[in-house]
Design a protein around this motif. Structure first.
Motif, PDB file in Angstrom:
ATOM      1  N   GLN A  17      44.633  25.870  24.264  1.00  0.00           N
ATOM      2  CA  GLN A  17      45.873  25.193  24.620  1.00  0.00           C
ATOM      3  C   GLN A  17      45.995  25.101  26.140  1.00  0.00           C
ATOM      4  O   GLN A  17      45.301  25.829  26.850  1.00  0.00           O
ATOM      5  N   PRO A  18      46.835  24.193  26.642  1.00  0.00           N
ATOM      6  CA  PRO A  18      46.998  24.072  28.091  1.00  0.00           C
ATOM      7  C   PRO A  18      47.388  25.401  28.726  1.00  0.00           C
ATOM      8  O   PRO A  18      48.111  26.208  28.124  1.00  0.00           O
ATOM      9  N   ASP A  19      46.884  25.628  29.936  1.00  0.00           N
ATOM     10  CA  ASP A  19      47.112  26.826  30.743  1.00  0.00           C
ATOM     11  C   ASP A  19      46.338  28.047  30.251  1.00  0.00           C
ATOM     12  O   ASP A  19      46.475  29.122  30.829  1.00  0.00           O
ATOM     13  N   ALA A  20      45.524  27.885  29.203  1.00  0.00           N
ATOM     14  CA  ALA A  20      44.697  29.015  28.755  1.00  0.00           C
ATOM     15  C   ALA A  20      43.559  29.223  29.749  1.00  0.00           C
ATOM     16  O   ALA A  20      43.004  28.267  30.300  1.00  0.00           O
ATOM     17  N   LEU A  21      43.230  30.465  29.983  1.00  0.00           N
ATOM     18  CA  LEU A  21      42.133  30.848  30.854  1.00  0.00           C
ATOM     19  C   LEU A  21      40.990  31.330  29.960  1.00  0.00           C
ATOM     20  O   LEU A  21      41.166  32.241  29.162  1.00  0.00           O
ATOM     21  N   LEU A  22      39.834  30.670  30.072  1.00  0.00           N
ATOM     22  CA  LEU A  22      38.653  31.073  29.311  1.00  0.00           C
ATOM     23  C   LEU A  22      37.625  31.594  30.295  1.00  0.00           C
ATOM     24  O   LEU A  22      37.077  30.839  31.097  1.00  0.00           O
ATOM     25  N   ASP A  23      37.379  32.898  30.258  1.00  0.00           N
ATOM     26  CA  ASP A  23      36.466  33.530  31.207  1.00  0.00           C
ATOM     27  C   ASP A  23      35.085  33.602  30.580  1.00  0.00           C
ATOM     28  O   ASP A  23      34.890  34.225  29.549  1.00  0.00           O
ATOM     29  N   PHE A  24      34.131  32.936  31.212  1.00  0.00           N
ATOM     30  CA  PHE A  24      32.762  32.895  30.705  1.00  0.00           C
ATOM     31  C   PHE A  24      31.996  34.164  31.085  1.00  0.00           C
ATOM     32  O   PHE A  24      31.045  34.544  30.429  1.00  0.00           O
ATOM     33  N   GLY A  25      32.405  34.810  32.178  1.00  0.00           N
ATOM     34  CA  GLY A  25      31.800  36.072  32.576  1.00  0.00           C
ATOM     35  C   GLY A  25      30.510  35.960  33.373  1.00  0.00           C
ATOM     36  O   GLY A  25      29.933  36.971  33.773  1.00  0.00           O
ATOM     37  N   GLU A  26      30.048  34.754  33.570  1.00  0.00           N
ATOM     38  CA  GLU A  26      28.844  34.490  34.369  1.00  0.00           C
ATOM     39  C   GLU A  26      28.960  33.055  34.861  1.00  0.00           C
ATOM     40  O   GLU A  26      29.839  32.320  34.414  1.00  0.00           O
ATOM     41  N   PRO A  27      28.119  32.629  35.796  1.00  0.00           N
ATOM     42  CA  PRO A  27      28.234  31.255  36.290  1.00  0.00           C
ATOM     43  C   PRO A  27      28.176  30.229  35.154  1.00  0.00           C
ATOM     44  O   PRO A  27      27.371  30.360  34.226  1.00  0.00           O
ATOM     45  N   LEU A  28      29.052  29.224  35.248  1.00  0.00           N
ATOM     46  CA  LEU A  28      29.095  28.189  34.213  1.00  0.00           C
ATOM     47  C   LEU A  28      27.818  27.359  34.176  1.00  0.00           C
ATOM     48  O   LEU A  28      27.478  26.793  33.147  1.00  0.00           O
ATOM     49  N   TRP A  29      27.134  27.262  35.310  1.00  0.00           N
ATOM     50  CA  TRP A  29      25.831  26.610  35.374  1.00  0.00           C
ATOM     51  C   TRP A  29      25.055  27.247  36.510  1.00  0.00           C
ATOM     52  O   TRP A  29      25.632  27.939  37.357  1.00  0.00           O
ATOM     53  N   GLY A  30      23.762  27.043  36.528  1.00  0.00           N
ATOM     54  CA  GLY A  30      22.902  27.646  37.541  1.00  0.00           C
ATOM     55  C   GLY A  30      23.366  27.331  38.953  1.00  0.00           C
ATOM     56  O   GLY A  30      23.516  26.170  39.307  1.00  0.00           O
ATOM     57  N   GLY A  31      23.617  28.359  39.739  1.00  0.00           N
ATOM     58  CA  GLY A  31      24.037  28.190  41.120  1.00  0.00           C
ATOM     59  C   GLY A  31      25.523  27.986  41.322  1.00  0.00           C
ATOM     60  O   GLY A  31      25.984  27.895  42.460  1.00  0.00           O
ATOM     61  N   ALA A  32      26.298  27.910  40.257  1.00  0.00           N
ATOM     62  CA  ALA A  32      27.747  27.691  40.376  1.00  0.00           C
ATOM     63  C   ALA A  32      28.457  28.976  40.794  1.00  0.00           C
ATOM     64  O   ALA A  32      28.032  30.070  40.438  1.00  0.00           O
ATOM     65  N   ILE A  33      29.563  28.799  41.531  1.00  0.00           N
ATOM     66  CA  ILE A  33      30.407  29.954  41.864  1.00  0.00           C
ATOM     67  C   ILE A  33      31.506  30.132  40.819  1.00  0.00           C
ATOM     68  O   ILE A  33      32.274  31.083  40.885  1.00  0.00           O
ATOM     69  N   PHE A  34      31.574  29.228  39.852  1.00  0.00           N
ATOM     70  CA  PHE A  34      32.629  29.234  38.845  1.00  0.00           C
ATOM     71  C   PHE A  34      32.218  30.050  37.629  1.00  0.00           C
ATOM     72  O   PHE A  34      31.131  29.858  37.087  1.00  0.00           O
ATOM     73  N   THR A  35      33.109  30.945  37.193  1.00  0.00           N
ATOM     74  CA  THR A  35      32.802  31.820  36.056  1.00  0.00           C
ATOM     75  C   THR A  35      33.814  31.673  34.918  1.00  0.00           C
ATOM     76  O   THR A  35      33.727  32.390  33.926  1.00  0.00           O
ATOM     77  N   ALA A  36      34.775  30.771  35.085  1.00  0.00           N
ATOM     78  CA  ALA A  36      35.812  30.591  34.073  1.00  0.00           C
ATOM     79  C   ALA A  36      36.298  29.150  34.134  1.00  0.00           C
ATOM     80  O   ALA A  36      35.951  28.410  35.056  1.00  0.00           O
ATOM     81  N   VAL A  37      37.097  28.774  33.146  1.00  0.00           N
ATOM     82  CA  VAL A  37      37.764  27.475  33.176  1.00  0.00           C
ATOM     83  C   VAL A  37      39.243  27.673  32.884  1.00  0.00           C
ATOM     84  O   VAL A  37      39.636  28.578  32.151  1.00  0.00           O
ATOM     85  N   LEU A  38      40.039  26.801  33.488  1.00  0.00           N
ATOM     86  CA  LEU A  38      41.463  26.748  33.217  1.00  0.00           C
ATOM     87  C   LEU A  38      41.702  25.470  32.430  1.00  0.00           C
ATOM     88  O   LEU A  38      41.313  24.385  32.867  1.00  0.00           O
ATOM     89  N   LEU A  39      42.322  25.604  31.269  1.00  0.00           N
ATOM     90  CA  LEU A  39      42.573  24.432  30.430  1.00  0.00           C
ATOM     91  C   LEU A  39      43.866  23.748  30.842  1.00  0.00           C
ATOM     92  O   LEU A  39      44.824  24.402  31.264  1.00  0.00           O
ATOM     93  N   GLY A  40      43.872  22.423  30.714  1.00  0.00           N
ATOM     94  CA  GLY A  40      45.056  21.628  31.036  1.00  0.00           C
ATOM     95  C   GLY A  40      45.169  20.454  30.096  1.00  0.00           C
ATOM     96  O   GLY A  40      44.309  20.231  29.235  1.00  0.00           O
ATOM     97  N   GLU A  41      46.246  19.707  30.270  1.00  0.00           N
ATOM     98  CA  GLU A  41      46.450  18.502  29.465  1.00  0.00           C
ATOM     99  C   GLU A  41      45.327  17.515  29.759  1.00  0.00           C
ATOM    100  O   GLU A  41      44.972  17.298  30.910  1.00  0.00           O
TER     101      GLU A  41
END
Length: 191
Positions: free
Chosen positions: A107-131
């Motif tokens: 649902q919107p505003d949910a935080l899904l933490d992947f716990g590791e880089p979303l792709w090789g070399g990325a600094i992002f480890t989670a996503v924030l869901l929105g509309e």
């Protein structure tokens, strides 16, 4: 026409294309999840197909309704292409499969933490869901329509900010700093 064919037609129609590249990801005990890759000028849209096969169920519910209940897919948009084999398609498949595996409701505003880089070399480890920008795709009654949620990649620092201050506060920080969250090379918001 099954649910996935209906959803695919809705996605392709939204972007005004006839076909899209797709990668398929399989997990033991789950039906395959496809990730559509749709180039659009400087942007690339990645859209999941498979999370909406079955309605999401609250894990505290005594019985799962096989027809009624919210259904969702994820859409992630980036400036440029992060490249085939980067791991992004697998990460998106894991995230959209989380309702089936972990019993959560996307649902919107949910935080899904992947716990590791979303792709090789990325600094992002989670996503924030929105509309999402993709319109809901109606299904035959009594099934709920399929909803598309944006998945915005965020850093561990930004994820901590969401846990403490909430999703709206992070979005405000992005707007104030004029951060384009679609930029795969952006830094973390100064919080």
């Amino acid at each position: 026409m099954d649910v996935i064919d209906t959803v695919r037609a809705g996605v392709l129609g939204h972007f005004g294309v006839q076909t899209a590249d797709a990668a398929s990801v399989s997990f033991l005990g789950l039906e395959p999840i496809d990730i559509l890759r749709i180039p659009d000028a400087d942007l690339v849209h990645y859209v999941t197909l498979g999370g909406s096969r079955h309605p999401m169920t609250d894990p505290s519910a005594a019985l799962a309704d096989p027809v009624r209940g919210p259904r969702a897919e994820l859409a992630l948009t980036l400036l440029g292409n992060v490249g085939a084999g980067s791991g992004l398609t697998r990460a998106l498949a894991v995230l959209v499969a989380s309702p089936s595996v972990e019993g959560i409701v996307l649902q919107p505003d949910a935080l899904l933490d992947f716990g590791e880089p979303l792709w090789g070399g990325a600094i992002f480890t989670a996503v924030l869901l929105g509309e999402g920008e993709i319109p809901d795709v109606p299904l035959p009654e009594p099934a709920d329509p399929v909803r598309f949620l944006t998945a915005t990649p965020i850093t561990a620092t930004e994820a901590a900010w969401v846990r403490i201050r909430g999703a709206a506060a992070l979005r405000d920080a992005w707007a104030e700093a004029k951060i384009d969250v679609r930029d795969p090379d952006r830094g973390s918001a100064s919080l």
